[in-house]
Design an enzyme around this catalytic site. Structure first.
Site, PDB file in Angstrom:
ATOM      1  N   ALA A  63       0.773  -1.064   0.036  1.00 36.47           N
ATOM      2  CA  ALA A  63      -0.146   0.015  -0.270  1.00 36.47           C
ATOM      3  C   ALA A  63       1.087   1.440  -0.108  1.00 36.47           C
ATOM      4  O   ALA A  63       2.104   1.417   0.547  1.00 36.47           O
ATOM      5  CB  ALA A  63      -0.718  -0.170   1.165  1.00 36.47           C
ATOM      6  N   GLY A 108       1.034  -5.095   1.341  1.00 36.68           N
ATOM      7  CA  GLY A 108      -0.248  -4.906   0.306  1.00 36.68           C
ATOM      8  C   GLY A 108      -0.234  -5.868  -0.725  1.00 36.68           C
ATOM      9  O   GLY A 108      -1.072  -6.196  -1.830  1.00 36.68           O
ATOM     10  N   GLU A 111      -0.336  -9.430   0.197  1.00 34.57           N
ATOM     11  CA  GLU A 111      -2.073  -9.458   0.199  1.00 34.57           C
ATOM     12  C   GLU A 111      -2.304  -9.825  -0.468  1.00 34.57           C
ATOM     13  O   GLU A 111      -3.822 -10.617  -1.313  1.00 34.57           O
ATOM     14  CB  GLU A 111      -2.111  -8.308   1.098  1.00 34.57           C
ATOM     15  CG  GLU A 111      -1.924  -8.406   2.417  1.00 34.57           C
ATOM     16  CD  GLU A 111      -1.900  -6.768   3.212  1.00 34.57           C
ATOM     17  OE1 GLU A 111      -1.908  -5.716   2.916  1.00 34.57           O
ATOM     18  OE2 GLU A 111      -2.447  -7.460   4.338  1.00 34.57           O
TER      19      GLU A 111
HETATM   20  N1  CAA Z   1       4.081   2.962  -0.496  1.00 30.04           N
HETATM   21  C1  CAA Z   1       5.009   4.560  -1.759  1.00 30.04           C
HETATM   22  N2  CAA Z   1       5.678   4.405  -2.689  1.00 30.04           N
HETATM   23  C2  CAA Z   1       6.316   3.411  -2.821  1.00 30.04           C
HETATM   24  C3  CAA Z   1       6.652   1.855  -2.149  1.00 30.04           C
HETATM   25  C4  CAA Z   1       4.832   1.484  -1.643  1.00 30.04           C
HETATM   26  N3  CAA Z   1       4.794   1.340  -0.460  1.00 30.04           N
HETATM   27  N4  CAA Z   1       7.164   0.991  -2.316  1.00 30.04           N
HETATM   28  C5  CAA Z   1       7.788   2.319  -3.565  1.00 30.04           C
HETATM   29  N5  CAA Z   1       8.393   3.560  -3.314  1.00 30.04           N
HETATM   30  C6  CAA Z   1       8.630   4.001  -4.673  1.00 30.04           C
HETATM   31  C7  CAA Z   1       9.889   4.967  -3.157  1.00 30.04           C
HETATM   32  O1  CAA Z   1       9.315   5.991  -2.538  1.00 30.04           O
HETATM   33  C8  CAA Z   1      10.405   5.387  -4.300  1.00 30.04           C
HETATM   34  O2  CAA Z   1      10.165   6.332  -4.774  1.00 30.04           O
HETATM   35  P1  CAA Z   1      11.089   7.645  -5.554  1.00 30.04           P
HETATM   36  O3  CAA Z   1      12.149   6.849  -6.422  1.00 30.04           O
HETATM   37  O4  CAA Z   1       9.502   8.798  -5.986  1.00 30.04           O
HETATM   38  O5  CAA Z   1      11.863   7.740  -4.150  1.00 30.04           O
HETATM   39  C9  CAA Z   1      10.213   3.786  -5.820  1.00 30.04           C
HETATM   40  O6  CAA Z   1       9.206   3.610  -5.122  1.00 30.04           O
HETATM   41  C10 CAA Z   1      11.921   3.262  -6.047  1.00 30.04           C
HETATM   42  O7  CAA Z   1      11.353   2.526  -4.680  1.00 30.04           O
HETATM   43  P2  CAA Z   1      12.928   2.117  -3.352  1.00 30.04           P
HETATM   44  O8  CAA Z   1      13.829   3.577  -3.903  1.00 30.04           O
HETATM   45  O9  CAA Z   1      12.967   1.888  -2.799  1.00 30.04           O
HETATM   46  O10 CAA Z   1      13.694   1.306  -4.046  1.00 30.04           O
HETATM   47  P3  CAA Z   1      14.252   0.135  -3.561  1.00 30.04           P
HETATM   48  O11 CAA Z   1      14.778  -0.909  -4.964  1.00 30.04           O
HETATM   49  O12 CAA Z   1      15.724   0.989  -3.117  1.00 30.04           O
HETATM   50  O13 CAA Z   1      13.907  -0.331  -2.550  1.00 30.04           O
HETATM   51  C11 CAA Z   1      11.709  -1.498  -1.831  1.00 30.04           C
HETATM   52  C12 CAA Z   1      12.641  -1.141  -3.123  1.00 30.04           C
HETATM   53  C13 CAA Z   1      12.426  -3.364  -1.135  1.00 30.04           C
HETATM   54  C14 CAA Z   1      10.251  -2.264  -2.338  1.00 30.04           C
HETATM   55  C15 CAA Z   1      11.577  -0.644  -0.867  1.00 30.04           C
HETATM   56  O14 CAA Z   1      10.921   0.260  -2.063  1.00 30.04           O
HETATM   57  C16 CAA Z   1      10.379  -0.497   0.347  1.00 30.04           C
HETATM   58  O15 CAA Z   1      10.434  -1.058   1.271  1.00 30.04           O
HETATM   59  N6  CAA Z   1       8.729  -0.672  -0.322  1.00 30.04           N
HETATM   60  C17 CAA Z   1       7.668  -0.267   0.879  1.00 30.04           C
HETATM   61  C18 CAA Z   1       7.499  -1.163   1.267  1.00 30.04           C
HETATM   62  C19 CAA Z   1       6.705  -1.755   1.662  1.00 30.04           C
HETATM   63  O16 CAA Z   1       6.891  -1.332   3.209  1.00 30.04           O
HETATM   64  N7  CAA Z   1       5.755  -2.188   1.628  1.00 30.04           N
HETATM   65  C20 CAA Z   1       4.585  -2.270   3.216  1.00 30.04           C
HETATM   66  C21 CAA Z   1       3.512  -0.840   2.578  1.00 30.04           C
HETATM   67  S1  CAA Z   1       2.666  -1.098   4.224  1.00 30.04           S
HETATM   68  C22 CAA Z   1       1.091  -1.752   3.487  1.00 30.04           C
HETATM   69  O17 CAA Z   1       1.224  -2.282   2.937  1.00 30.04           O
HETATM   70  C23 CAA Z   1      -0.137  -2.486   4.754  1.00 30.04           C
HETATM   71  C24 CAA Z   1      -0.880  -3.208   3.672  1.00 30.04           C
HETATM   72  O18 CAA Z   1      -1.393  -4.033   3.608  1.00 30.04           O
HETATM   73  C25 CAA Z   1      -2.647  -2.320   3.285  1.00 30.04           C
END
Ligand code: CAA
Length: 264
Positions: A63, A108, A111
């Protein structure tokens, strides 16, 4: 559609979540478009769906954390309900949905894959429920479906530790059915979808309903659900033609080997 691509190849529909700037993360707009796409699937002709993510890095990175970062309690609950409602729609969708997981399937993303009937992934895929590291619980069904899929003990370990796992471990614990080199993932998903789409459509839908509804009730109630759906298959084109074809083949093995099941 801005964030969702939809194409149909024969009797197979391919839904692609396409928000590359955010690794296909799910915000409210993506979720709304996803629901609209499912609502628009022509169930008269499409018999199986594939759900995947655009690009070669991410299926769905969860998400949208930016959008969630300022939500109130009420907004958080409503966002969870929005995701849950759509994922329940996917789970209960009349035809099978195969998740072709081509990279990150976090939060998500994991999920949504679990709301699909079948999960296959690339060897580059990564799974996890990182929510407790962000100060929240999984909110789009993760606390419910992960335990049902891999058992409560393993689900609790993954959710409490917020540890991501690679494709081979996801396979080992039964979260995915198969792992492919990235370039072979979509061909494998299409082949599986075409095989499903080639079987009697009424019967395939009845199997999905029987399995899903049976999992929610006692074995006695489940058996009753199966009896109703088994009975409902009789007198359909698929049952009549499928069985007649078997009997024809017995008479003369050179006769038609595969039924071209009509839409029903
Ligand atoms: N939400 C919003 N933006 C996200 C995102 C997310 N879940 N995941 C990645 N992005 C964005 C980053 O902010 C980044 O944007 P910018 O270029 O504008 O900075 C872009 O995507 C590329 O991401 P990274 O630079 O971080 O890429 P990376 O290769 O270094 O890392 C990753 C990849 C490990 C997936 C890392 O992006 C990450 O950890 N993302 C978050 C994953 C996460 O925690 N997901 C769970 C969300 S909570 C949820 O889902 C709740 C629920 O159950 C409903």
């Amino acid at each position: 559609m801005g964030f969702i691509d939809y194409e149909v190849e024969g009797a197979v529909g391919i839904i692609t979540i396409n928000r590359p700037k955010a690794l296909n993360a799910l915000n409210a707009d993506v979720l709304t478009e996803l629901e609209q796409t499912f609502d628009a699937v022509d169930l008269k002709t499409v018999r199986c769906l594939i759900l995947t993510g655009a690009g070669d890095k991410s299926f769905v990175a969860g998400a949208d954390i930016g959008a969630m970062s300022t939500m109130s309690k009420e907004e958080g609950k409503a966002f969870g309900k929005k995701g849950n409602d759509i994922f329940l729609k996917i789970e209960k969708f009349p035809i099978p949905v195969i998740a072709a997981i081509n990279g990150f399937a976090l939060g998500g993303g994991c999920e949504i894959s679990m709301s699909c009937d079948i999960r296959i992934c690339s060897d580059t895929a990564m799974f996890g429920q990182p929510e407790v590291g962000l100060g929240i619980t999984p909110g789009f069904g993760g606390t419910q479906r992960l335990a049902r899929l891999v058992g409560a003990g393993m689900a609790k370990q993954l959710i409490y530790t917020a540890r991501n796992i690679k494709a081979d471990e996801a396979f080992r614990i039964g979260l995915v059915n198969a792992v492919y080199p990235l370039e072979e993932l979509m061909p494998a998903a299409k082949k599986m979808a075409a095989t499903i789409a080639g079987n009697a459509p009424f019967a395939v839908r009845a199997c999905k309903k029987a399995i899903n509804e049976g999992l929610q009730v006692s074995i006695d109630e489940g058996a009753a659900i199966e009896e109703d759906l088994f009975g409902a298959c009789f007198e359909t084109y698929g049952q009549r033609e499928g069985m007649a074809n078997f009997l024809r083949k017995k008479d003369d093995p050179k006769k038609v080997k595969k039924v071209a099941f009509l839409d029903e």
